[in-house]
Motif scaffolding. Sequence first.
Motif, PDB file in Angstrom:
ATOM      1  N   HIS A 122     -30.319  -9.995 -39.736  1.00  0.00           N
ATOM      2  CA  HIS A 122     -31.274  -8.922 -39.629  1.00  0.00           C
ATOM      3  C   HIS A 122     -32.313  -8.889 -40.991  1.00  0.00           C
ATOM      4  O   HIS A 122     -33.093  -8.204 -41.083  1.00  0.00           O
ATOM      5  N   THR A 129     -33.041  -4.751 -35.654  1.00  0.00           N
ATOM      6  CA  THR A 129     -32.322  -3.490 -35.676  1.00  0.00           C
ATOM      7  C   THR A 129     -33.510  -2.403 -35.260  1.00  0.00           C
ATOM      8  O   THR A 129     -34.640  -2.923 -35.329  1.00  0.00           O
ATOM      9  N   GLN A 165     -15.846  -2.758 -32.061  1.00  0.00           N
ATOM     10  CA  GLN A 165     -16.808  -2.004 -32.515  1.00  0.00           C
ATOM     11  C   GLN A 165     -17.462  -0.941 -31.400  1.00  0.00           C
ATOM     12  O   GLN A 165     -18.368  -0.352 -31.720  1.00  0.00           O
ATOM     13  N   LEU A 208     -21.031   0.787 -32.884  1.00  0.00           N
ATOM     14  CA  LEU A 208     -21.329   0.633 -34.216  1.00  0.00           C
ATOM     15  C   LEU A 208     -20.548   0.054 -35.065  1.00  0.00           C
ATOM     16  O   LEU A 208     -19.284  -0.260 -34.900  1.00  0.00           O
ATOM     17  N   PRO A 209     -20.996  -0.392 -36.294  1.00  0.00           N
ATOM     18  CA  PRO A 209     -20.063  -1.330 -37.226  1.00  0.00           C
ATOM     19  C   PRO A 209     -18.724  -0.427 -37.683  1.00  0.00           C
ATOM     20  O   PRO A 209     -18.635   0.754 -37.670  1.00  0.00           O
ATOM     21  N   LEU A 215     -22.257  -6.250 -43.130  1.00  0.00           N
ATOM     22  CA  LEU A 215     -23.226  -6.373 -41.991  1.00  0.00           C
ATOM     23  C   LEU A 215     -23.775  -7.859 -42.032  1.00  0.00           C
ATOM     24  O   LEU A 215     -24.778  -8.088 -41.292  1.00  0.00           O
ATOM     25  N   MET A 219     -22.722  -8.546 -37.363  1.00  0.00           N
ATOM     26  CA  MET A 219     -23.137  -7.200 -36.909  1.00  0.00           C
ATOM     27  C   MET A 219     -23.038  -6.932 -35.472  1.00  0.00           C
ATOM     28  O   MET A 219     -23.382  -7.871 -34.615  1.00  0.00           O
ATOM     29  N   ASP A 243     -30.191   1.103 -37.619  1.00  0.00           N
ATOM     30  CA  ASP A 243     -30.316   0.194 -38.476  1.00  0.00           C
ATOM     31  C   ASP A 243     -29.031  -0.869 -38.569  1.00  0.00           C
ATOM     32  O   ASP A 243     -29.260  -1.695 -39.765  1.00  0.00           O
ATOM     33  N   ARG A 244     -28.199  -0.703 -37.897  1.00  0.00           N
ATOM     34  CA  ARG A 244     -26.940  -1.383 -38.177  1.00  0.00           C
ATOM     35  C   ARG A 244     -26.228  -1.948 -36.992  1.00  0.00           C
ATOM     36  O   ARG A 244     -25.217  -2.266 -36.849  1.00  0.00           O
ATOM     37  N   ASP A 268     -28.210   7.795 -36.790  1.00  0.00           N
ATOM     38  CA  ASP A 268     -27.827   7.722 -38.018  1.00  0.00           C
ATOM     39  C   ASP A 268     -26.421   8.466 -38.381  1.00  0.00           C
ATOM     40  O   ASP A 268     -26.193   9.399 -38.381  1.00  0.00           O
TER      41      ASP A 268
END
Length: 269
Positions: A122, A129, A165, A208-209, A215, A219, A243-244, A268
Amino acid sequence: MAGRLAIVAGSGGLPLRLHEAHPDAYCVTLAGTPHELPEGVVHTHRPERLGELFEDLRDHDVTDVVMAGAMARPKLEPSALDAVTAKVAPALMAAMQQGDDGLLRHVIALFEDRGFTVVGAHELVVGLTVPAGMLCGIAPDSAATLDVEFGLDILSALSPLDLGQATVVAGGLCLGIETLQGTDALLEQAAGTPTHKRPEAPGVLVKLPKRGQDLRVDMPAIGPATIEGARRAGLGGIVIAADRVLVLEREATLAAAREAGLFVQALDV
């Protein structure tokens, strides 16, 4: 980056995307690992010969390394070990008994201890992302929102165990969690849930992570295959971490989600 980039390639489309963005990168893979890179581009090394791999990278002026794509845990042949691998083998074998995050942290350290800088995909390709928001579809209703919240709670509880995940939740019931087999297998499992045990609610995939996950490697990612799996499982939508989580082949992925009537949302979290 201070010098040349190396792509340590596994399966899937991400190594190819990186190669297209960085055509001068030096590409390597481990023997037995499938990849989608063009013929003649990839230099193959045996996992028992890590010393030769590191020397090869130095000989080609590599300073930065990105690991991309899925790789199976290698089975080492003791008689083939070079001196470097023989020295690190006991700790490496112990790391292979851990979850993916624990193993990958150990692999990162092997490269960093030899002067290489490990970077994330990324960081090298813009747009892999996504920021928080609705990527497509209608925002989840109150029932779906409760399923999302339960999914987040499940993944938070499992995170210290270094398992998967992702999870699928429908009508307040967990239809499965991701383990070693991956997200596609999770969705196949959800699709196979007997009708009499399946809630009427469509359900959601939450991905999600893990907490504290590095990351730069592994990821979480979704792509067209994820959409197809979610469609077959009869889900109403997919929620990822803003963003992840990588969104591979973004245009194709979101087009497939729209066609399947799925919402895709980044939170988020």
